[in-house]
Design a protein around this motif. Structure first.
Motif, PDB file in Angstrom:
ATOM      1  N   ASN A 139      45.160  98.945  14.725  1.00 12.62           N
ATOM      2  CA  ASN A 139      44.389  97.642  15.298  1.00 12.62           C
ATOM      3  C   ASN A 139      43.070  97.594  15.379  1.00 12.62           C
ATOM      4  O   ASN A 139      42.331  96.623  15.888  1.00 12.62           O
ATOM      5  CB  ASN A 139      45.034  97.579  16.753  1.00 12.62           C
ATOM      6  N   LYS A 140      42.405  98.686  14.672  1.00 16.79           N
ATOM      7  CA  LYS A 140      40.883  98.781  14.810  1.00 16.79           C
ATOM      8  C   LYS A 140      40.185  97.774  14.254  1.00 16.79           C
ATOM      9  O   LYS A 140      39.113  97.400  14.635  1.00 16.79           O
ATOM     10  CB  LYS A 140      40.414 100.401  14.438  1.00 16.79           C
ATOM     11  N   ASP A 141      40.582  97.178  13.099  1.00 17.73           N
ATOM     12  CA  ASP A 141      40.111  96.164  12.396  1.00 17.73           C
ATOM     13  C   ASP A 141      40.692  94.743  12.684  1.00 17.73           C
ATOM     14  O   ASP A 141      40.402  94.004  11.855  1.00 17.73           O
ATOM     15  CB  ASP A 141      39.800  96.439  11.041  1.00 17.73           C
ATOM     16  N   LYS A 142      41.894  94.683  13.528  1.00 16.80           N
ATOM     17  CA  LYS A 142      42.541  93.369  13.688  1.00 16.80           C
ATOM     18  C   LYS A 142      41.835  92.470  14.533  1.00 16.80           C
ATOM     19  O   LYS A 142      41.190  92.843  15.418  1.00 16.80           O
ATOM     20  CB  LYS A 142      43.821  93.698  14.630  1.00 16.80           C
ATOM     21  N   VAL A 143      41.704  91.322  13.779  1.00 20.74           N
ATOM     22  CA  VAL A 143      40.681  90.208  14.524  1.00 20.74           C
ATOM     23  C   VAL A 143      41.819  89.203  14.869  1.00 20.74           C
ATOM     24  O   VAL A 143      42.598  88.534  14.215  1.00 20.74           O
ATOM     25  CB  VAL A 143      40.012  89.491  13.400  1.00 20.74           C
ATOM     26  N   GLU A 144      41.703  88.838  16.271  1.00 22.64           N
ATOM     27  CA  GLU A 144      42.435  87.823  16.836  1.00 22.64           C
ATOM     28  C   GLU A 144      41.832  86.398  16.618  1.00 22.64           C
ATOM     29  O   GLU A 144      40.584  86.291  16.528  1.00 22.64           O
ATOM     30  CB  GLU A 144      42.569  88.110  18.364  1.00 22.64           C
ATOM     31  N   ILE A 145      42.756  85.316  16.315  1.00 20.54           N
ATOM     32  CA  ILE A 145      41.905  83.991  16.293  1.00 20.54           C
ATOM     33  C   ILE A 145      42.584  83.167  17.437  1.00 20.54           C
ATOM     34  O   ILE A 145      43.711  83.202  17.419  1.00 20.54           O
ATOM     35  CB  ILE A 145      42.257  83.565  14.677  1.00 20.54           C
ATOM     36  N   ARG A 146      41.726  82.358  18.080  1.00 21.29           N
ATOM     37  CA  ARG A 146      42.276  81.399  18.912  1.00 21.29           C
ATOM     38  C   ARG A 146      41.625  80.287  18.509  1.00 21.29           C
ATOM     39  O   ARG A 146      40.625  80.038  18.296  1.00 21.29           O
ATOM     40  CB  ARG A 146      42.014  81.675  20.445  1.00 21.29           C
ATOM     41  N   GLN A 147      42.539  79.070  18.485  1.00 20.71           N
ATOM     42  CA  GLN A 147      42.111  77.708  18.453  1.00 20.71           C
ATOM     43  C   GLN A 147      41.992  76.945  19.555  1.00 20.71           C
ATOM     44  O   GLN A 147      43.287  76.680  20.194  1.00 20.71           O
ATOM     45  CB  GLN A 147      42.864  77.232  17.221  1.00 20.71           C
ATOM     46  N   PHE A 148      40.908  76.436  19.862  1.00 19.95           N
ATOM     47  CA  PHE A 148      41.005  75.654  21.147  1.00 19.95           C
ATOM     48  C   PHE A 148      40.922  74.273  20.620  1.00 19.95           C
ATOM     49  O   PHE A 148      40.049  73.600  19.802  1.00 19.95           O
ATOM     50  CB  PHE A 148      39.546  75.607  21.994  1.00 19.95           C
ATOM     51  N   ILE A 149      41.891  73.171  20.979  1.00 19.32           N
ATOM     52  CA  ILE A 149      41.830  71.898  20.434  1.00 19.32           C
ATOM     53  C   ILE A 149      40.980  71.114  21.681  1.00 19.32           C
ATOM     54  O   ILE A 149      41.504  71.041  22.786  1.00 19.32           O
ATOM     55  CB  ILE A 149      43.582  71.515  20.696  1.00 19.32           C
ATOM     56  N   MET A 150      39.971  70.539  21.230  1.00 19.17           N
ATOM     57  CA  MET A 150      39.062  69.828  22.034  1.00 19.17           C
ATOM     58  C   MET A 150      39.207  68.411  21.802  1.00 19.17           C
ATOM     59  O   MET A 150      39.313  67.799  20.913  1.00 19.17           O
ATOM     60  CB  MET A 150      37.771  70.084  21.818  1.00 19.17           C
ATOM     61  N   VAL A 151      39.326  67.632  23.062  1.00 20.33           N
ATOM     62  CA  VAL A 151      39.548  66.179  22.986  1.00 20.33           C
ATOM     63  C   VAL A 151      38.489  65.464  23.927  1.00 20.33           C
ATOM     64  O   VAL A 151      38.156  66.236  24.696  1.00 20.33           O
ATOM     65  CB  VAL A 151      40.941  65.711  23.529  1.00 20.33           C
ATOM     66  N   PRO A 152      37.941  64.303  23.411  1.00 23.62           N
ATOM     67  CA  PRO A 152      36.996  63.557  24.443  1.00 23.62           C
ATOM     68  C   PRO A 152      37.786  63.349  25.572  1.00 23.62           C
ATOM     69  O   PRO A 152      38.601  62.967  25.866  1.00 23.62           O
ATOM     70  CB  PRO A 152      36.648  62.453  23.600  1.00 23.62           C
ATOM     71  N   LYS A 153      36.724  63.442  26.756  1.00 26.41           N
ATOM     72  CA  LYS A 153      36.896  62.851  28.191  1.00 26.41           C
ATOM     73  C   LYS A 153      35.662  62.876  28.545  1.00 26.41           C
ATOM     74  O   LYS A 153      34.874  63.297  28.748  1.00 26.41           O
ATOM     75  CB  LYS A 153      37.614  64.217  28.688  1.00 26.41           C
TER      76      LYS A 153
END
Length: 170
Positions: free
Chosen positions: A126-140
């Protein structure tokens, strides 16, 4: 002189949501993640009432509240999701190598991508494992809010906090 006036007027009436920093709500949650994953610990309440109202879409907040209400009626107590909604795990290492990128408009929503290492301290695998998270942004209003937090693996969405909330609210 007229071209400058036209440019000034055009900029003065830009859609405020388009001009706002779309990544600001995601950055606030990522700061919480970094703090709570540190050895010192910290605030880990991503879904406080204040944050639900400020950082999340009305739809997301409604689902969160419905899921929480359902959990309380089931008398389960404890944590709603059972995992950190950004690292998408129960345990992790202090966060390192965090980067944030806002991608192009996808027809009414913007993806904000966060990359980080969260499990490097568990094993060499796991030392080089990169986690990717996508935030879905909407207008408000005059800004942007989070409508979902998704885990991305091999360029595919593999997990969705909003989908988990929908399931928990049934």
């Amino acid at each position: 002189m007229r071209p400058f006036l036209a440019l000034f007027l055009a900029l003065a009436f830009v859609n405020p949501a388009a001009a706002a920093d779309a990544s600001a709500p995601a950055k606030e949650l990522l700061e919480i993640m970094v703090g709570s994953a540190s050895d010192a610990g910290g605030d880990s309440d991503y879904f406080s009432e204040d944050r639900l109202n400020r950082l999340f879409s009305d739809d997301f907040a409604k689902l969160y509240r419905a899921a929480w209400k359902k959990q309380e009626s089931d008398e389960n107590g404890g944590y709603l999701l059972g995992y950190d909604p950004i690292t998408m795990a129960q345990d992790g290492c202090p966060i390192k190598d965090l980067s944030i990128e806002t991608l192009d408009d996808q027809g009414g929503w913007l993806p904000v991508i966060a990359r980080f290492k969260a499990f490097y301290c568990f094993s060499d695998d796991n030392k080089d494992k990169v986690e990717i998270r996508q935030f879905i942004m909407v207008p408000k209003g005059d800004g942007w809010v989070i409508d979902d937090i998704q885990s991305v693996v091999n360029n595919r969405v593999e997990g969705s906090v909003k989908a988990n909330l929908e399931e928990l609210s049934k």
